[in-house]
Design an enzyme around this catalytic site. Structure first.
Site, PDB file in Angstrom:
ATOM      1  N   GLU A   1      39.036  45.090  53.430  1.00  0.00           N
ATOM      2  CA  GLU A   1      39.192  43.651  53.707  1.00  0.00           C
ATOM      3  C   GLU A   1      39.957  43.484  54.995  1.00  0.00           C
ATOM      4  OE1 GLU A   1      41.040  40.810  51.162  1.00  0.00           O
ATOM      5  OE2 GLU A   1      39.930  41.451  49.400  1.00  0.00           O
TER       6      GLU A   1
ATOM      7  N   TRP B   1      41.053  28.381  45.665  1.00  0.00           N
ATOM      8  CA  TRP B   1      41.403  29.618  46.384  1.00  0.00           C
ATOM      9  C   TRP B   1      41.717  29.258  47.820  1.00  0.00           C
ATOM     10  CZ3 TRP B   1      42.170  33.199  42.886  1.00  0.00           C
ATOM     11  CH2 TRP B   1      42.583  34.462  43.332  1.00  0.00           C
ATOM     12  N   ASP B   2      42.069  30.265  48.608  1.00  0.00           N
ATOM     13  CA  ASP B   2      42.435  29.886  49.984  1.00  0.00           C
ATOM     14  C   ASP B   2      41.206  29.595  50.852  1.00  0.00           C
ATOM     15  OD1 ASP B   2      41.743  32.536  50.364  1.00  0.00           O
ATOM     16  OD2 ASP B   2      43.664  33.155  51.238  1.00  0.00           O
ATOM     17  N   TRP B   3      40.017  29.694  50.266  1.00  0.00           N
ATOM     18  CA  TRP B   3      38.796  29.266  50.947  1.00  0.00           C
ATOM     19  C   TRP B   3      37.952  28.341  50.071  1.00  0.00           C
ATOM     20  CZ3 TRP B   3      36.217  31.108  46.989  1.00  0.00           C
ATOM     21  CH2 TRP B   3      36.607  32.319  46.427  1.00  0.00           C
TER      22      TRP B   3
ATOM     23  N   ASN C   1      41.537  42.941  42.235  1.00  0.00           N
ATOM     24  CA  ASN C   1      41.777  42.652  43.645  1.00  0.00           C
ATOM     25  C   ASN C   1      43.266  42.413  43.894  1.00  0.00           C
ATOM     26  OD1 ASN C   1      40.947  41.621  46.441  1.00  0.00           O
ATOM     27  ND2 ASN C   1      42.114  39.894  45.626  1.00  0.00           N
ATOM     28  N   GLU C   2      43.881  43.333  44.601  1.00  0.00           N
ATOM     29  CA  GLU C   2      45.224  43.176  45.175  1.00  0.00           C
ATOM     30  C   GLU C   2      46.369  43.095  44.173  1.00  0.00           C
ATOM     31  OE1 GLU C   2      44.854  39.946  48.025  1.00  0.00           O
ATOM     32  OE2 GLU C   2      44.095  41.320  49.544  1.00  0.00           O
TER      33      GLU C   2
HETATM   34  C1  BMA Z   1      42.581  38.610  50.366  1.00  0.00           C
HETATM   35  C2  BMA Z   1      41.439  38.392  49.443  1.00  0.00           C
HETATM   36  C3  BMA Z   1      41.304  36.982  48.995  1.00  0.00           C
HETATM   37  C4  BMA Z   1      41.690  36.028  50.062  1.00  0.00           C
HETATM   38  C5  BMA Z   1      41.669  36.675  51.403  1.00  0.00           C
HETATM   39  C6  BMA Z   1      42.065  35.781  52.522  1.00  0.00           C
HETATM   40  O1  BMA Z   1      43.789  38.462  49.782  1.00  0.00           O
HETATM   41  O2  BMA Z   1      41.457  39.310  48.408  1.00  0.00           O
HETATM   42  O3  BMA Z   1      42.053  36.776  47.837  1.00  0.00           O
HETATM   43  O4  BMA Z   1      40.863  34.941  50.021  1.00  0.00           O
HETATM   44  O5  BMA Z   1      42.533  37.763  51.425  1.00  0.00           O
HETATM   45  O6  BMA Z   1      43.383  35.343  52.396  1.00  0.00           O
END
Ligand code: BMA
Length: 895
Positions: A566, A201-203, A467-468
């Site tokens: 978020e 993932w991005d983290w 999510n998204e």
């Molecule tokens: C959103 C989240 C994650 C991601 C974060 C940071 O898109 O739902 O998927 O890690 O932003 O980019």
């Protein structure tokens, strides 16, 4: 066979059958198993269940180093490319096989496997989130050695096979095919029902785990076994009665039978017995009871207590022999997601907030990601620390994000106890998904299993489809616009026709709210056929907001949403944390290691760009020293950005803009925790150390907050936000300091302020020009900052507003001396640290190296010569130990 294995084996054989009650029996199959890869030359070694193959290989020395060390995520990727088998021997006493039904109960198989008992195939799995029950009665040998083996297919191989098969069978690609290269990940996680972030993932790193990740046992019964219990509580004010509705979901024998269900809540002296006719295979019973007051309600943190009641549900056969029982902890509360038309004349849009027990709740919190790539390594202490830290920061809500796991029982039990409301995503994130009949059938099982396991928790207040993925489809993240109709149809099939449909089977009428996605426009998304024109609308539902090449201190860039679910900025974790997983020579800001851990494209540059809006970049020649300075600056940048954004959301509680935006009722920043030592959006580091952001959250989420800001019209304003259910009235001090003016304030005024319950509004305003003039800051505005605080009954900590950027200010280098460390009331956990500064010191940063705990404040401005800060340790320590681990710095130390 090693001695340990032999001892364990004898123990299991002799002692491990546990009565489910008088009738039913359970045999625990956890513990040491054996494992090997399907490769011809591979050797056999011990495996631990629950567990996963990476930790097994590390324990046995095949993996030489911690998988989190340096570049091992990529070095050890071969593990996930192989097929692994796990097996063990066990015995079953006659009294087990004598039962009518004998099932193998697998609480978590990760992921694609075939399960054999004595070489007979008894079942198969394809979903990590499903609790599987396999009938093994015919396969068992009584009083002889039995063998169970679980043969897993490589998750990456399986996902790729499914991806290509889908193209072959259905003629289109379900994107995204692979994560961006910067994530060093694996392709097609959307084709396998396992935690999506295990493919990177991005983290987070890609560790596509394999193994028996939750408990495994044999259960035997003659009438029925309780699989899950659902609970709903609603209050009838006309007769002061709580209606308790309980759903009992039972696995039954192959023939219809009669049983007696029991429900007991000892604390309420509540006992009911109900005779029921059970169908063959499985059965469910839904019963409602009226319970008269007094019953204590369950409240979110900050709104009242978290009273919990133990309820015991039992099944007995019609002769009265007890067969199976389940204890569930319940809370009495009502939850609504309020999406009403706005009261204001001519306004458009709908509200979006939670109401608990009739009280509107301003949701404060964060987003939860998996705490570790290897779930079996998360200790109870660590989980408790992470969750306790939310309450220490005045949070009342966590969103369990849809790319990870439906969390452990302990997670939800702790949230019940702490008053942390859970926004529970279903585990689908940032992708399109297939909708083949086998995929949807597996998803149905997943939804059922998750609801039966988690629904009864009072903390779980909402379920969200994904999510998204609505946003991804609406705004064409993955190039789906050419075949929009196909992907929209798939979307509706998965989240509405399957997930919502299955959810509704188990969720009791008037039960918890459900939304299709996050972000979403809620009711409007539904009206617009589930894919809103603009899922990011500020007039409906929730919003995710990210923008990077910006000035994070500028509140005007943030969206006046109804609910920020978020938003975030990245920062790096401390040198202390990083150096456990990297060499000192790795630590260079644009070096190979930093780039390897930075999974967000351009993340390093973005952080630097944002920092440069407000700070000079330090230039020591030593790259490690420079890295340490940048770590500190990234944490300041993140903390200040999220502070600015969150305070803006809180100020908007009762404010509506002419375009009807605003009226914000929630702020969940991205993200609470970190999965490995890396740059990420988290407010806590991997291991649990608080970043500066977490200290700031503890202040910007206080129930009573003074929030100073400079408005677009050139006014300096202060909002007073009152989350309490009572009115507040107090004296507010507004003090102005100048970095070049010693510790003396330039001006100070006192104003009486009042605020109604659950309200935010401006309580002070003055033009910036007048403020600057009367405090003598004209011409040197960047040197000045404002401190606001309440003085009397409502303990707010001072809040600061910089009138300019530190990079334009003249700030003296402050030397900060530790004048003393003393235990508070002889405690070995709480200490007072006295600090003496030679000048006003911004962004004072304390670290207690090697000791887990937290300071009463951190990252603050020391504007008095002497300041006292408390440190709360998680374990007993001496003042000397704290002293030797203590480091103190402030901004000018890096230049
Ligand atoms: C959103 C989240 C994650 C991601 C974060 C940071 O898109 O739902 O998927 O890690 O932003 O980019």
């Amino acid at each position: 066979m090693s001695l340990r294995f032999l001892l364990w084996f004898l123990f299991i054989i002799c002692f491990s059958s546990l009565p489910l009650c008088n009738g039913g029996i359970a045999i625990d199959l956890n513990g040491y198993w054996l494992t090997r890869s399907s490769k011809p030359d591979s050797s056999t070694f011990e495996a631990s269940v629950p567990g996963n193959i990476y930790t097994d290989l590390w324990r046995n020395g095949t993996l030489k180093e911690d998988p989190y060390y340096r570049f091992n995520d990529v070095e050890y990727r071969w593990v996930s490319k192989e097929d692994w088998s796990f097996w063990r021997d066990f015995q079953v006493p006659e009294n087990v096989t004598a039962h009518k039904k004998v099932l193998l109960k697998c609480d978590g198989l990760d992921t694609v496997s075939s399960v054999y008992v004595n070489d007979k195939l008894v079942g198969a799995s394809d979903n990590q989130f499903v609790q599987y029950f396999f009938d093994i009665k015919a396969a068992l040998k009584t009083s002889k050695l039995n063998q169970i083996s679980v043969r897993f297919t490589s998750p990456t191989k399986y996902a790729a096979d499914q991806f290509y098969r889908h193209i072959f069978d259905h003629g289109y690609v379900v994107p995204p095919a692979c994560p961006p290269p910067v994530q060093h990940g694996e392709c097609h996680p959307n084709f396998i029902r396992k935690a999506q972030s295990t493919f990177a993932w991005d983290w987070g790193p890609a560790f596509p785990t394999v193994g028996i990740w939750r408990n495994i046992s044999i259960v035997a019964f003659n009438t029925a076994l309780i699989e899950g219990v659902t609970v709903n509580t609603s209050f009838e004010s006309t007769n002061n009665t709580w209606r308790l509705t309980v759903g009992a979901y039972l696995l039954t024998t192959d023939t219809p039978s009669k049983a007696v269900l029991g429900f007991d809540i000892p604390e309420l002296k509540f006992t009911r017995r109900q005779s029921v006719d059970l169908s063959a295979g499985n059965a469910s019973v839904l019963l409602s009871f009226d319970i008269q007051e007094p019953v204590e309600r369950w409240w979110p943190n900050g709104y009242g207590g978290q009273k919990l009641y133990n309820m015991k549900v039992t099944v007995a056969d019609d002769g009265g022999n007890m067969e199976s029982s389940k204890n569930v902890v319940i809370g009495f509360r009502e939850v609504e997601l309020v999406q009403d038309r706005l009261q204001q004349p001519n306004a458009t849009g709908l509200t979006f907030y939670f109401r608990v027990n009739g009280v509107p709740i301003w949701s404060k919190g964060s987003n939860w990601i998996p705490a570790h790539a290897f779930q079996n390594t998360i200790s109870s202490d660590y989980l408790q620390w992470l969750l306790n830290s939310t309450v220490l920061a005045h949070m009342n809500m966590l969103r369990v994000w849809g790319g990870g796991y439906y969390e452990s029982e302990e997670f939800y039990e702790t949230c019940d106890r702490l008053g942390i409301m859970i926004w529970q995503d279903f585990m689908f994130a940032c992708a399109m998904y297939p909708t083949t009949s086998s995929f949807l059938a597996s998803v149905r099982q997943e939804v059922r299993a998750s609801i039966l396991r988690l629904q009864h928790h009072p903390s779980v207040v909402i379920w969200a489809g994904n999510n998204e993925n609505e946003a991804a489809l609406a705004t064409n993240w993955y190039g789906t616009s050419l075949a929009f109709k196909t992907f929209k149809a798939d979307y509706v099939k998965l989240y509405v026709d399957t997930i919502r449909d299955e959810y509704r089977k188990y969720e009791i009428v008037d039960g918890r709210p459900w939304i299709s996605s996050s972000p979403t426009n809620g009711k409007l998304s539904e009206e617009e056929g589930w894919i809103a024109d603009d899922p990011y609308s500020n007039l409906y539902g929730d919003v995710h907001f990210y923008s990077y090449l910006v000035d994070p201190w500028d509140w005007t860039i943030y969206p006046p949403t109804r609910f920020g679910s978020e938003y975030g900025y990245q920062s790096w974790e401390s040198m202390e944390t990083l150096l456990k997983y990297a060499l000192p020579s790795d630590l260079s800001y644009f070096g190979h290691f930093a780039n390897h851990r930075q999974h967000h494209q351009f993340g390093q540059i973005e952080m630097l760009y944002e920092i440069m809006k407000r700070f000079h970049v330090p230039s020591p020649s030593d790259s490690v020293e420079k890295f340490a300075a940048l770590v500190y600056l990234t944490q300041i940048n993140q903390a200040m950005g999220i502070k600015t954004e969150t305070e803006f959301y809180r100020r908007m509680r009762n404010m509506m803009n002419p375009d009807s935006s605003g009226l914000t009722m929630g702020a969940l920043y991205w993200q609470l925790n970190s999965i490995w030592p890396s740059p990420s959006w988290s407010s806590m580091e991997f291991g649990g150390k608080w970043k500066m952001l977490h200290y700031y959250a503890k202040e910007f989420f206080q129930p009573v907050l003074l929030s100073p800001y400079i408005d677009k019209d050139g006014y300096f304003r202060i909002s007073l936000i009152n989350d309490h259910l009572e009115q507040i009235s107090d004296q507010m001090n507004i003090r102005i300091f100048d970095f070049t003016n010693g510790f003396n304030e330039k001006s100070s005024i006192n104003v009486t302020v009042n605020q109604k319950p659950q309200t935010a509004s401006v309580v002070y305003e003055e033009t910036v020009q007048s403020l600057v003039k009367r405090s003598g800051c004209t011409g040197r505005i960047a040197n000045c900052f404002v401190m606001v605080e309440l003085d009397g009954n409502f303990s707010t900590v001072p809040n600061v507003l910089f009138l300019g950027s530190p990079k334009n200010a003249t700030i003296r280098k402050a030397s900060i001396q530790v004048k003393g460390i003393s235990p508070v009331h002889q405690s070995s956990r709480t200490f007072e640290i006295t600090l003496k500064a030679s000048a006003i010191a911004p962004f004072v940063w304390l670290e207690a190296t090697g000791i887990q705990g937290y300071f009463s404040k951190n990252g603050h401005i020391q504007y008095q010569e002497v300041d006292v800060i408390r440190f709360h340790a998680n374990q007993d320590i001496s003042a000397g130990e704290l002293q030797s681990g203590l480091k103190v710095m402030s901004l000018m130390d890096i230049y």
